[in-house]
Write an enzyme that holds these catalytic residues in place. Structure first.
Site, PDB file in Angstrom:
ATOM      1  N   SER A  25       0.822  -1.210   0.000  1.00  0.00           N
ATOM      2  CA  SER A  25       0.000   0.000   0.000  1.00  0.00           C
ATOM      3  C   SER A  25       0.853   1.254   0.000  1.00  0.00           C
ATOM      4  CB  SER A  25      -0.974   0.015   1.180  1.00  0.00           C
ATOM      5  OG  SER A  25      -0.417  -0.537   2.312  1.00  0.00           O
ATOM      6  N   HIS A  82      -3.476  -3.396  -5.769  1.00  0.00           N
ATOM      7  CA  HIS A  82      -3.741  -2.896  -4.413  1.00  0.00           C
ATOM      8  C   HIS A  82      -5.210  -3.073  -4.049  1.00  0.00           C
ATOM      9  CE1 HIS A  82      -3.894   0.593  -1.354  1.00  0.00           C
ATOM     10  NE2 HIS A  82      -3.481  -0.498  -0.764  1.00  0.00           N
ATOM     11  N   GLU A  89      -6.628  -0.955  -7.092  1.00  0.00           N
ATOM     12  CA  GLU A  89      -5.759  -0.075  -7.873  1.00  0.00           C
ATOM     13  C   GLU A  89      -4.739  -0.959  -8.595  1.00  0.00           C
ATOM     14  OE1 GLU A  89      -5.675   4.067  -5.331  1.00  0.00           O
ATOM     15  OE2 GLU A  89      -4.482   2.411  -4.543  1.00  0.00           O
ATOM     16  N   ASN A 104      -4.542   6.830  -1.476  1.00  0.00           N
ATOM     17  CA  ASN A 104      -3.752   7.290  -0.342  1.00  0.00           C
ATOM     18  C   ASN A 104      -2.988   8.579  -0.630  1.00  0.00           C
ATOM     19  OD1 ASN A 104      -4.533   5.513   1.624  1.00  0.00           O
ATOM     20  ND2 ASN A 104      -3.047   3.949   1.020  1.00  0.00           N
TER      21      ASN A 104
HETATM   22  N1  NAD Z   1      -4.133  -4.506   6.220  1.00  0.00           N
HETATM   23  C1  NAD Z   1      -4.579  -3.628   5.341  1.00  0.00           C
HETATM   24  O1  NAD Z   1      -5.568  -2.898   5.575  1.00  0.00           O
HETATM   25  C2  NAD Z   1      -3.914  -3.515   4.012  1.00  0.00           C
HETATM   26  C3  NAD Z   1      -4.627  -2.942   2.937  1.00  0.00           C
HETATM   27  C4  NAD Z   1      -4.020  -2.882   1.679  1.00  0.00           C
HETATM   28  C5  NAD Z   1      -2.736  -3.356   1.514  1.00  0.00           C
HETATM   29  N2  NAD Z   1      -2.050  -3.904   2.578  1.00  0.00           N
HETATM   30  C6  NAD Z   1      -0.710  -4.437   2.322  1.00  0.00           C
HETATM   31  O2  NAD Z   1      -0.799  -5.850   2.250  1.00  0.00           O
HETATM   32  C7  NAD Z   1       0.405  -6.454   2.737  1.00  0.00           C
HETATM   33  C8  NAD Z   1       0.066  -7.429   3.862  1.00  0.00           C
HETATM   34  O3  NAD Z   1      -0.628  -6.746   4.880  1.00  0.00           O
HETATM   35  P1  NAD Z   1      -1.465  -7.545   5.985  1.00  0.00           P
HETATM   36  O4  NAD Z   1      -2.201  -6.521   6.770  1.00  0.00           O
HETATM   37  O5  NAD Z   1      -2.214  -8.669   5.364  1.00  0.00           O
HETATM   38  O6  NAD Z   1      -0.262  -8.138   6.888  1.00  0.00           O
HETATM   39  P2  NAD Z   1      -0.325  -9.339   7.948  1.00  0.00           P
HETATM   40  O7  NAD Z   1       0.707  -9.008   8.964  1.00  0.00           O
HETATM   41  O8  NAD Z   1      -1.706  -9.619   8.376  1.00  0.00           O
HETATM   42  O9  NAD Z   1       0.190 -10.604   7.101  1.00  0.00           O
HETATM   43  C9  NAD Z   1       1.470 -10.706   6.548  1.00  0.00           C
HETATM   44  C10 NAD Z   1       1.825 -12.185   6.409  1.00  0.00           C
HETATM   45  O10 NAD Z   1       3.003 -12.305   5.630  1.00  0.00           O
HETATM   46  C11 NAD Z   1       3.795 -13.351   6.170  1.00  0.00           C
HETATM   47  N3  NAD Z   1       5.169 -13.138   5.716  1.00  0.00           N
HETATM   48  C12 NAD Z   1       6.066 -12.235   6.158  1.00  0.00           C
HETATM   49  N4  NAD Z   1       7.201 -12.329   5.439  1.00  0.00           N
HETATM   50  C13 NAD Z   1       7.027 -13.306   4.533  1.00  0.00           C
HETATM   51  C14 NAD Z   1       7.811 -13.846   3.487  1.00  0.00           C
HETATM   52  N5  NAD Z   1       9.038 -13.399   3.246  1.00  0.00           N
HETATM   53  N6  NAD Z   1       7.294 -14.829   2.733  1.00  0.00           N
HETATM   54  C15 NAD Z   1       6.044 -15.274   2.961  1.00  0.00           C
HETATM   55  N7  NAD Z   1       5.244 -14.817   3.925  1.00  0.00           N
HETATM   56  C16 NAD Z   1       5.731 -13.820   4.706  1.00  0.00           C
HETATM   57  C17 NAD Z   1       3.577 -13.234   7.651  1.00  0.00           C
HETATM   58  O11 NAD Z   1       3.891 -14.468   8.307  1.00  0.00           O
HETATM   59  C18 NAD Z   1       2.089 -12.880   7.727  1.00  0.00           C
HETATM   60  O12 NAD Z   1       1.297 -14.045   7.812  1.00  0.00           O
HETATM   61  C19 NAD Z   1       1.294  -5.298   3.151  1.00  0.00           C
HETATM   62  O13 NAD Z   1       2.152  -4.991   2.067  1.00  0.00           O
HETATM   63  C20 NAD Z   1       0.320  -4.173   3.396  1.00  0.00           C
HETATM   64  O14 NAD Z   1       0.909  -2.911   3.216  1.00  0.00           O
HETATM   65  C21 NAD Z   1      -2.631  -4.000   3.805  1.00  0.00           C
END
Ligand code: NAD
Length: 504
Positions: free
Chosen positions: A123, A144, A156, A194
C-alpha cells in the site's frame, strides 16, 4: 489482452489479513489457489479460515454448498515456495518491507515461468522499487486491494516504471473478472487513494491544532455538512492512528518532504502516547466501555433575522437563498449584485468560506461549504474576536431557522469542509495532470476506496472549475507556508474555461 483463464492457478504469498481476503476472491471467482506463508503452519491455518468464511457465505445463501465444496477442493496450502511452480499469477501480501518483498520476488522468479504475472499488494512502497530487483520486471504490477478484500470493490492496478502494458492490462482484466472495480494508476506515492485522501486527515488535524475546534465538532461538520461517511478523527481511530500516520509519513517522505503532505504533530503525540484508536481502547476518542462520546459544539438557539440582503447569487451556496425564502425570511436583492454574500440587519456580512480570515474584516461571519445545503443538518460558522455579537447571533439564528444545527468554530481560513474539499480537488487535478490516472478513475477510486460522497472531479464540476484554486490562493496568502499553494496543474485546470483575457 484478456483476464487470466479460470483454470490458471493463482498463488497468494503471505496469508495474513490481506492474503486471506485476496485468496478468497480468486477462489470464489473460480481459480485453483495455492497459499504460501513463511511462518510454518500459517498457510494451512489460513486455508481453514477461508473455509470457514465460505461456510458463512453458504449460510447467507451467497454460495451453494456444492460451490463451497468445489472451492475448498481448489485451495491448496503449500509448505515451500517451490510448491508455487506452474502458477500463472502470484499476488504477494507479506509484511510492508522493501527488502523482504524484493528478496521474495527474486526467489519466486526461480520457481515460476517467465510469463507468470507477479503482483504486489503493497500500500505504500514503490512498485518500481520492488520490481527493480527482478530479472523480468515487465510482468510485475501492483494490485492494491482494500481491506476487507472480499467486500470492498476497488483495486488499484499500479504500473511501475518497467511494467509492460500487456501485464497491466491482464492484471486489470483479471481483477474485473473477479468482480472487482479496477482503476489503472501509475506508480506514485500512495497511488490514487492514499495520495489524494491525505488532506482529509491533515486539514481536520490542522483545524484542531489551531485550537479552532475539537475532534467531535470537526467530525460532526465533516459528516453533517460535508457529507462524508465518517469524520477524520473517528475514521483514523478505526483505521489505527499508527497505521494512518505511517501512510501519511511514507507519502510525505516519498514526495521528498513536500510540505503539502506534512504529517501532523498532534497525531504524532497521540501515537507516541499509545492511543492508537479503537484497537487500544483510546485514540482521539475514549472507546473504553462506558466512556461518553463528547458532543460537538452546538450553538444555543438565537433569533433569526427578519430579512437578509443578497449581494450576488451566493455561488456554490446558491440553494441557501431558496431555503431562506422557504423559512419565511425575506430575501432582498441588492441593487449592486457584484458580491456573493448576505448582509444581515446588523449591517454585518455572512460570507461563504473563501480562504480569508474573518479577522481581516470589520464585521464578517463565515459559513462553511456544504455538500448539499438542503440536506445538511449542521453548518459551521467562524468569526473574529471583534465581530459584533449581533451579527454572530443573527447568522446563527438564520441557519437555525433553516433547521440546521450551528457549530461556531475559531477563525481559520477555509473553515473545515471548504479547505478539505479544495485541497482534495487540488491533489486530484495534479495527479491527473501528472498521468497518475484519468479523472474518471480518480473519482471512482475516491468514492469506492474511501467512500467519499462525490469524486473530486464531480465535486469540482459542481463548485466551478475555479473554486478550489481561488480558495487556496486566499489561504496561501494568509498562511504562506506552502501547504496551501495551489498546484500549477490546478491553475491550468481553472484556466480551461471560455472566459479568457485577450492579451497577457
Ligand atoms: N491490512 C490492510 O488494511 C492492508 C490494505 C491494503 C494493503 N495492505 C498491504 O498488504 C500487505 C500485507 O498486509 P497484511 O495486513 O495482510 O499483513 P499481515 O501481517 O496480516 O500478514 C502478513 C503475512 O506475511 C507473512 N510473511 C512475512 N514475510 C514473509 C515472506 N518473506 N514470505 C512469505 N510470507 C511472509 C507473515 O507471516 C504474515 O502471515 C502489506 O504490504 C500491506 O501494506 C494492507
Amino acid at each position: 489482452m484478456t483476464a487470466l483463464d479460470l483454470s490458471s492457478p493463482v498463488a497468494v504469498v503471505g496469508t495474513g489479513t490481506m492474503g486471506q481476503g485476496i485468496a478468497q476472491v480468486a477462489l470464489v471467482a473460480g481459480h485453483p489457489v495455492r497459499l504460501y506463508d513463511a511462518a510454518p503452519g500459517l498457510a494451512r491455518k489460513a486455508a481453514d479460515a477461508i473455509g470457514s468464511r465460505l461456510d458463512r457465505l453458504v449460510e447467507k445463501e451467497r454460495l451453494t454448498a456444492d460451490e463451497r465444496d468445489a472451492a475448498r477442493a481448489r485451495l491448496t496450502p503449500v509448505d515451500d515456495l517451490s510448491g508455487l511452480a506452474g502458477c500463472s499469477l502470484v499476488v504477494e501480501a507479506v509484511v510492508e518491507r522493501l527488502d523482504v518483498k524484493q528478496e521474495l520476488f527474486r526467489a519466486l522468479e526461480d520457481v515460476v515461468a517467465d510469463d507468470c504475472l507477479l503482483a504486489t499488494n503493497t500500500s505504500s512502497l514503490s512498485v518500481t522499487a520492488i520490481g527493480g530487483a527482478l530479472r523480468v520486471p515487465g510482468r510485475f504490477v501492483g494490485l492494491h486491494f482494500f481491506n476487507p478484500a472480499p467486500l470492498l470493490p476497488l483495486v488499484e492496478v499500479v504500473s511501475g516504471f518497467a511494467t509492460d502494458v500487456d501485464a497491466a492490462t491482464r492484471a486489470y482484466e483479471t481483477a474485473r473478472a473477479w468482480g472487482k472495480t479496477p482503476v489503472a494508476c501509475a506508480d506514485t506515492p500512495g497511488f490514487i487513494v492514499n495520495r489524494v485522501a491525505r488532506p482529509f486527515y491533515a486539514e481536520a488535524f490542522a483545524v484542531y491544532e489551531a485550537q479552532a475546534a475539537d475532534p467531535a465538532t470537526v467530525d460532526a461538520v465533516l459528516r453533517e455538512s460535508g457529507g462524508f461517511r465518517m469524520g477524520a478523527f473517528e475514521l483514523t481511530d478505526l483505521i489505527g492512528q499508527d497505521v494512518n500516520e505511517s501512510v501519511t509519513h511514507s507519502v510525505w517522505q516519498a514526495f521528498f518532504q513536500d510540505v503539502r503532505f506534512r504529517p501532523s504533530l498532534a497525531q504524532r503525540r497521540l501515537v507516541e502516547s499509545g492511543r492508537l484508536g479503537r484497537k487500544t481502547g483510546h485514540g482521539w476518542y475514549d472507546h473504553r466501555e462506558g466512556a461518553e462520546r463528547p458532543a460537538p459544539h452546538t450553538a444555543e438557539p438565537a433569533e433569526p433575522p427578519a430579512y437578509v440582503v443578497a449581494e450576488g447569487g451566493l455561488g456554490p451556496a446558491a440553494e441557501l437563498l431558496d431555503l431562506i425564502r422557504e423559512a419565511g425570511i425575506e430575501v432582498r436583492e441588492a441593487e449592486e449584485d457584484e458580491g456573493t454574500r448576505l448582509v444581515l440587519p446588523s449591517g454585518g456580512q455572512l460570507v461563504l468560506a473563501d480562504g480569508q480570515l474573518a479577522a481581516e474584516f470589520a464585521d464578517v461571519v463565515y459559513f462553511d461549504l456544504a455538500l448539499d445545503y438542503r440536506r445538511a443538518t449542521r453548518i459551521a460558522l467562524s468569526h473574529a474576536g471583534h465581530t459584533s455579537a449581533e451579527t454572530v447571533a443573527q447568522a446563527t439564528g438564520l441557519f437555525q431557522a433553516l433547521g440546521k444545527k450551528v457549530s461556531v468554530i475559531g477563525d481559520v481560513p477555509g473553515m473545515i469542509v471548504a479547505r478539505t474539499v479544495a485541497r482534495i480537488i487540488d491533489l486530484a487535478v495534479e495527479a491527473v495532470a501528472q498521468g497518475v490516472a484519468t479523472e474518471e478513475d480518480v473519482d471512482t477510486a475516491m468514492r469506492l476506496g474511501v467512500n467519499y460522497p462525490l469524486g473530486p472531479f464531480e465535486w469540482s464540476r459542481r463548485l466551478g472549475r475555479g473554486w478550489a484554486g481561488a480558495l487556496l490562493d486566499e489561504m496561501h496568502e494568509v498562511d504562506p507556508c506552502g501547504r496551501y499553494a495551489p498546484s500549477l496543474a490546478l491553475y491550468r485546470y481553472a484556466c480551461a474555461t471560455d472566459q479568457r483575457e485577450d492579451t497577457p
